[in-house]
Design an enzyme around this catalytic site. Structure first.
Site, mmCIF file in Angstrom:
data_model
loop_
_atom_site.group_PDB
_atom_site.id
_atom_site.type_symbol
_atom_site.label_atom_id
_atom_site.label_comp_id
_atom_site.label_asym_id
_atom_site.label_seq_id
_atom_site.Cartn_x
_atom_site.Cartn_y
_atom_site.Cartn_z
ATOM 1 N N SER A 171 0.770 -1.177 0.082
ATOM 2 C CA SER A 171 -0.040 0.094 0.001
ATOM 3 C C SER A 171 0.752 1.075 0.148
ATOM 4 O O SER A 171 2.131 0.982 0.511
ATOM 5 C CB SER A 171 -0.951 0.014 1.265
ATOM 6 O OG SER A 171 -1.427 1.307 1.262
ATOM 7 N N TYR A 199 -3.185 -0.664 10.523
ATOM 8 C CA TYR A 199 -2.988 -0.771 8.827
ATOM 9 C C TYR A 199 -1.688 -0.547 8.498
ATOM 10 O O TYR A 199 -1.079 -1.332 7.759
ATOM 11 C CB TYR A 199 -4.004 -0.169 8.113
ATOM 12 C CG TYR A 199 -3.966 -0.213 6.541
ATOM 13 C CD1 TYR A 199 -4.813 -1.270 5.989
ATOM 14 C CD2 TYR A 199 -3.386 0.659 5.735
ATOM 15 C CE1 TYR A 199 -4.862 -1.673 4.648
ATOM 16 C CE2 TYR A 199 -3.308 0.076 4.338
ATOM 17 C CZ TYR A 199 -4.121 -0.910 3.759
ATOM 18 O OH TYR A 199 -4.246 -0.833 2.699
#
Length: 245
Positions: free
Chosen positions: A137, A150
């Site tokens: 990501s 996350y």
């Protein structure tokens, strides 16, 4: 080349788009995810689709997933380590231990367990080798506010990618990472409504078609094993990443 690929998180979003792209390109695809119905919807009846409901945080289920793929095809050529989740943004002291462990199980335990199974089979099969692509990501580089679970897991994915790329060299196992920014999926729907920024404001962010991610993963997996895309960032051009905040 074409072959057999295991794709986790294949029931929606990036995983669904990527699975369909690989099927269209002539690959055999093992679709892994928690919900059989969603996986069947992704497969659209394709004969080359192998549906294996799987919780990637469960080591026994992950082993069964790779047993099924290897049993069907005789080998595993590639893994797209895509499954992941997040929780609503909050300061670390407002994030429950339960939510932390939920994200850790899906994003990191799942990636490691799947990589472990794929690596072992790629190492033992004849001809030896294969490719692992991890879904990182842009949060593997720059965090969003309130995103401890996350962001921590995605930073860890970068370490996993580098280590597998190193450890895979003697066995012709290539490993790369795709870092995605604002692909339009159910998980990023909130971007179009406004999300918190580092300066305390809330702003709508541009998104891109998820098909661009699917095309990028297909490109990475279509290279011969003597070439590797170690890291690729695919993002909405005008999203706040460079200069975020």
């Amino acid at each position: 080349m074409t072959g057999g690929i295991v794709i986790t998180g294949a029931g929606s979003g990036v995983g669904r788009a990527t699975a369909r792209r690989f099927l269209a390109a002539g690959w055999r695809v093992a679709l892994a995810g928690r919900r059989r119905e969603a996986l069947e919807e992704t497969a659209e009846g394709a004969a080359a689709a192998l549906i294996v409901p799987t919780d990637v945080g469960d080591a026994e289920q992950v082993a069964a997933l790779f047993d099924a793929a290897e049993g069907e095809w005789g080998r595993v050529d590639a893994l797209f380590n895509n499954a992941g989740t997040g929780v609503p943004p909050a300061p670390i002291d407002e994030i429950s231990v339960e939510d932390w462990r939920k994200v850790l199980s899906a994003n990191l335990d799942g990636a490691v367990l799947c990589a472990r199974e794929a690596f072992g089979r790629m190492r033992r099969q004849d001809p030896q080798g294969g490719r692992i692509v991890n879904n990182g990501s842009i949060s593997a580089y720059v965090p969003r506010p309130g995103s401890v679970p996350y962001t921590v897991t995605k930073h860890a994915i970068t370490g996993l990618t580098k280590t597998l790329a190193l450890d895979g060299r003697p066995f012709d196992i290539a490993c790369g990472q795709i870092d995605i920014g604002n692909a339009e999926t159910p998980m990023t729907a909130r971007m179009t409504q406004g999300v918190p920024q580092a300066d305390g404001s809330t702003r709508v962010e541009p998104v891109m078609d998820v098909e661009h991610v699917a095309d990028a993963v297909l490109h990475m997996c279509s290279l011969p094993l003597d070439a590797n895309v170690l890291f690729m960032t695919v993002m909405a051009t005008k999203m706040p990443f460079v200069g975020r905040g």
